[in-house]
Design a protein around this motif. Structure first.
Motif, PDB file in Angstrom:
ATOM      1  N   ALA A  47       0.834  -1.208   0.000  1.00 15.07           N
ATOM      2  CA  ALA A  47       0.000   0.000   0.000  1.00 15.07           C
ATOM      3  C   ALA A  47       0.867   1.256   0.000  1.00 15.07           C
ATOM      4  O   ALA A  47       0.572   2.225  -0.711  1.00 15.07           O
ATOM      5  N   PHE A  48       1.950   1.246   0.782  1.00 12.18           N
ATOM      6  CA  PHE A  48       2.801   2.422   0.847  1.00 12.18           C
ATOM      7  C   PHE A  48       3.643   2.603  -0.408  1.00 12.18           C
ATOM      8  O   PHE A  48       4.041   3.726  -0.734  1.00 12.18           O
ATOM      9  N   SER A  49       3.920   1.508  -1.117  1.00  9.99           N
ATOM     10  CA  SER A  49       4.740   1.605  -2.324  1.00  9.99           C
ATOM     11  C   SER A  49       3.903   1.880  -3.580  1.00  9.99           C
ATOM     12  O   SER A  49       4.321   2.650  -4.457  1.00  9.99           O
ATOM     13  N   GLU A  50       2.735   1.259  -3.686  1.00  5.24           N
ATOM     14  CA  GLU A  50       1.897   1.417  -4.877  1.00  5.24           C
ATOM     15  C   GLU A  50       0.951   2.608  -4.779  1.00  5.24           C
ATOM     16  O   GLU A  50       0.491   3.125  -5.793  1.00  5.24           O
ATOM     17  N   PHE A  51       0.651   3.023  -3.565  1.00  6.31           N
ATOM     18  CA  PHE A  51      -0.244   4.158  -3.326  1.00  6.31           C
ATOM     19  C   PHE A  51       0.614   5.321  -2.836  1.00  6.31           C
ATOM     20  O   PHE A  51       1.447   5.123  -1.938  1.00  6.31           O
ATOM     21  N   PRO A  52       0.498   6.528  -3.418  1.00  4.66           N
ATOM     22  CA  PRO A  52       1.351   7.651  -2.983  1.00  4.66           C
ATOM     23  C   PRO A  52       1.005   8.119  -1.569  1.00  4.66           C
ATOM     24  O   PRO A  52       0.593   9.269  -1.354  1.00  4.66           O
ATOM     25  N   PHE A  53       1.160   7.219  -0.623  1.00  6.69           N
ATOM     26  CA  PHE A  53       0.708   7.468   0.746  1.00  6.69           C
ATOM     27  C   PHE A  53       1.450   8.637   1.383  1.00  6.69           C
ATOM     28  O   PHE A  53       0.837   9.521   1.986  1.00  6.69           O
ATOM     29  N   PHE A  54       2.755   8.634   1.275  1.00 11.62           N
ATOM     30  CA  PHE A  54       3.541   9.647   1.982  1.00 11.62           C
ATOM     31  C   PHE A  54       3.366  11.032   1.366  1.00 11.62           C
ATOM     32  O   PHE A  54       3.460  12.036   2.078  1.00 11.62           O
ATOM     33  N   LEU A  55       3.102  11.097   0.059  1.00 12.88           N
ATOM     34  CA  LEU A  55       2.799  12.389  -0.561  1.00 12.88           C
ATOM     35  C   LEU A  55       1.477  12.926  -0.030  1.00 12.88           C
ATOM     36  O   LEU A  55       1.387  14.105   0.367  1.00 12.88           O
ATOM     37  N   TYR A  56       0.461  12.072  -0.019  1.00 11.27           N
ATOM     38  CA  TYR A  56      -0.836  12.495   0.506  1.00 11.27           C
ATOM     39  C   TYR A  56      -0.767  12.765   2.003  1.00 11.27           C
ATOM     40  O   TYR A  56      -1.454  13.653   2.510  1.00 11.27           O
ATOM     41  N   LEU A  57       0.070  12.000   2.707  1.00 15.49           N
ATOM     42  CA  LEU A  57       0.231  12.232   4.147  1.00 15.49           C
ATOM     43  C   LEU A  57       0.873  13.592   4.404  1.00 15.49           C
ATOM     44  O   LEU A  57       0.449  14.326   5.307  1.00 15.49           O
ATOM     45  N   LYS A  58       1.869  13.950   3.603  1.00 15.18           N
ATOM     46  CA  LYS A  58       2.518  15.263   3.752  1.00 15.18           C
ATOM     47  C   LYS A  58       1.514  16.382   3.518  1.00 15.18           C
ATOM     48  O   LYS A  58       1.466  17.355   4.290  1.00 15.18           O
ATOM     49  N   ASN A  59       0.697  16.243   2.470  1.00 17.45           N
ATOM     50  CA  ASN A  59      -0.316  17.264   2.192  1.00 17.45           C
ATOM     51  C   ASN A  59      -1.333  17.356   3.321  1.00 17.45           C
ATOM     52  O   ASN A  59      -1.724  18.464   3.740  1.00 17.45           O
ATOM     53  N   THR A  60      -1.764  16.207   3.833  1.00 12.75           N
ATOM     54  CA  THR A  60      -2.753  16.191   4.911  1.00 12.75           C
ATOM     55  C   THR A  60      -2.188  16.805   6.177  1.00 12.75           C
ATOM     56  O   THR A  60      -2.868  17.580   6.867  1.00 12.75           O
ATOM     57  N   LEU A  61      -0.944  16.474   6.501  1.00 12.48           N
ATOM     58  CA  LEU A  61      -0.323  17.034   7.704  1.00 12.48           C
ATOM     59  C   LEU A  61      -0.152  18.543   7.596  1.00 12.48           C
ATOM     60  O   LEU A  61      -0.345  19.272   8.584  1.00 12.48           O
ATOM     61  N   PHE A  62       0.208  19.020   6.402  1.00 16.97           N
ATOM     62  CA  PHE A  62       0.365  20.468   6.221  1.00 16.97           C
ATOM     63  C   PHE A  62      -0.970  21.185   6.407  1.00 16.97           C
ATOM     64  O   PHE A  62      -1.051  22.187   7.144  1.00 16.97           O
ATOM     65  N   ILE A  63      -2.019  20.689   5.764  1.00 14.33           N
ATOM     66  CA  ILE A  63      -3.334  21.323   5.890  1.00 14.33           C
ATOM     67  C   ILE A  63      -3.837  21.238   7.320  1.00 14.33           C
ATOM     68  O   ILE A  63      -4.375  22.212   7.871  1.00 14.33           O
ATOM     69  N   THR A  64      -3.656  20.090   7.956  1.00 14.22           N
ATOM     70  CA  THR A  64      -4.112  19.914   9.331  1.00 14.22           C
ATOM     71  C   THR A  64      -3.367  20.838  10.285  1.00 14.22           C
ATOM     72  O   THR A  64      -3.971  21.450  11.180  1.00 14.22           O
ATOM     73  N   SER A  65      -2.050  20.951  10.106  1.00 16.49           N
ATOM     74  CA  SER A  65      -1.257  21.832  10.976  1.00 16.49           C
ATOM     75  C   SER A  65      -1.697  23.284  10.831  1.00 16.49           C
ATOM     76  O   SER A  65      -1.832  24.007  11.831  1.00 16.49           O
ATOM     77  N   MET A  66      -1.915  23.736   9.598  1.00 12.78           N
ATOM     78  CA  MET A  66      -2.359  25.105   9.381  1.00 12.78           C
ATOM     79  C   MET A  66      -3.751  25.336   9.968  1.00 12.78           C
ATOM     80  O   MET A  66      -4.041  26.422  10.502  1.00 12.78           O
ATOM     81  N   ASN A  67      -4.611  24.339   9.895  1.00  8.73           N
ATOM     82  CA  ASN A  67      -5.940  24.459  10.497  1.00  8.73           C
ATOM     83  C   ASN A  67      -5.849  24.585  12.005  1.00  8.73           C
ATOM     84  O   ASN A  67      -6.565  25.390  12.618  1.00  8.73           O
ATOM     85  N   ILE A  68      -4.989  23.803  12.624  1.00  7.91           N
ATOM     86  CA  ILE A  68      -4.841  23.864  14.082  1.00  7.91           C
ATOM     87  C   ILE A  68      -4.271  25.217  14.492  1.00  7.91           C
ATOM     88  O   ILE A  68      -4.789  25.872  15.411  1.00  7.91           O
ATOM     89  N   ILE A  69      -3.210  25.653  13.824  1.00  7.49           N
ATOM     90  CA  ILE A  69      -2.582  26.939  14.171  1.00  7.49           C
ATOM     91  C   ILE A  69      -3.560  28.084  13.952  1.00  7.49           C
ATOM     92  O   ILE A  69      -3.714  28.960  14.818  1.00  7.49           O
ATOM     93  N   GLY A  70      -4.217  28.103  12.801  1.00  6.93           N
ATOM     94  CA  GLY A  70      -5.165  29.172  12.515  1.00  6.93           C
ATOM     95  C   GLY A  70      -6.331  29.198  13.474  1.00  6.93           C
ATOM     96  O   GLY A  70      -6.758  30.276  13.930  1.00  6.93           O
ATOM     97  N   SER A  71      -6.865  28.031  13.822  1.00  7.30           N
ATOM     98  CA  SER A  71      -8.010  27.968  14.733  1.00  7.30           C
ATOM     99  C   SER A  71      -7.630  28.448  16.126  1.00  7.30           C
ATOM    100  O   SER A  71      -8.385  29.204  16.757  1.00  7.30           O
ATOM    101  N   VAL A  72      -6.468  28.022  16.617  1.00 11.91           N
ATOM    102  CA  VAL A  72      -6.051  28.416  17.973  1.00 11.91           C
ATOM    103  C   VAL A  72      -5.800  29.917  18.038  1.00 11.91           C
ATOM    104  O   VAL A  72      -6.258  30.603  18.973  1.00 11.91           O
TER     105      VAL A  72
END
Length: 295
Positions: free
Chosen positions: A80-105
């Protein structure tokens, strides 16, 4: 007078029996409560166990064996991690999530401080207006927001998903305001006598006392952004910017999805949520419990 010691012993025995029966009753009540809680928890645990079990099965066994896998296919995760671009999508998700947390706080604590600790004309009316916006679902404002971001040239970028949290969230504002009200005003007045400004009172007095509710906001912001599907679907059109939830949906839309691999990705998405909740559950419970104790 001669029977007084015997009477005292009898009364002591009666009291001890009553205490013993009371303790037994409490034990039975506690046991019943635990049994009920365990039964209710199974409704939430069983789907997750099925998810983990399915991620370790072969494609043929997934639909024929509802129980424990006969052979554990751990390679499903590596594939799953090799055939599915998991870490790319994970990086994007973490960036959006981090900005949401910082902005909300940042935004919600400042706005909630203004609604709870500063007196100004029309404050309560504006706060009611903020609460009314909680009744509007995202589907109602989705098209106007899309048109606005399209004119700004933000469609196809992270900006619609990362800038908007810096304008506040009505639910977080309400939660923080209720908690700030419960903090004694004498602390703010003492700080003002020492020459502190409103921002210094907010930063040095209110925020350090508000860790439980801030942690609660962080948990809610993380959950809302981590599993968000509609927002990325509407505003993102580049595959390299997809989040995990959107990427999984794209793979599921193919003619023959590899379900064990998708379940493995699902387990990987669920584990961070469980870990964060268990680590911060003490603050989460405190933040919810203390946010409505004073109006």
């Amino acid at each position: 007078m001669e029977n007084s010691p015997a009477l005292e012993k009898t009364s002591i025995n009666v009291v001890q029996r009553k205490l013993g029966s009371t303790k037994k009753t409490r034990r039975y009540q506690t046991a019943v409560v635990y049994v009920i809680l365990i039964l209710f928890s199974l409704a939430f645990i069983i789907p997750f166990l099925w998810l983990v079990s399915g991620s370790l099965k072969s494609s043929s066994e997934l639909f024929t064996n509802p129980g424990i896998p006969k052979v554990f296919h751990w390679q499903n995760y590596t594939q799953a991690f090799s055939e599915f671009p998991f870490f790319l999508y994970l990086k994007n998700t973490l960036f959006i999530t981090s900005m949401n947390i910082i902005g909300s706080v940042i935004s919600c604590t400042l706005i909630a401080y203004g609604f709870s600790r500063i007196e100004w004309k029309g404050r309560d009316a504006v706060f009611v207006l903020v609460l009314v916006t909680m009744l509007l679902p995202f589907q109602v404002t989705m098209i106007p927001l899309f048109m606005l971001f399209q004119k700004l040239g933000w469609i196809g970028t992270f900006l619609p998903l990362t800038v908007t949290p810096f304008f506040g969230n009505p639910f977080f504002i309400f939660l923080l305001r209720q908690f700030f009200i419960s903090i004694p005003k004498e602390l703010s007045e003492a700080a003002k006598l020492d020459g502190a400004s409103e921002f210094r009172i907010y930063w040095n007095v209110i925020l350090p006392l508000s860790k439980p509710v801030i942690m609660t906001v962080i948990i809610f912001a993380f959950l809302a952004s981590w599993g968000d599907f509609i927002g990325p679907l509407v505003f993102l059109n580049d595959n390299s910017l997809y989040t995990l939830s959107l990427g999984i949906q794209q793979i599921m839309s193919v003619n023959d999805p590899r379900w064990p691999l998708l379940l493995a990705v699902g387990v990987s998405m669920t584990l961070p949520v469980l870990i964060i909740f268990f680590v911060l559950q003490k603050y989460f419970i405190q933040g919810i419990a203390l946010s409505g104790i004073k109006e």
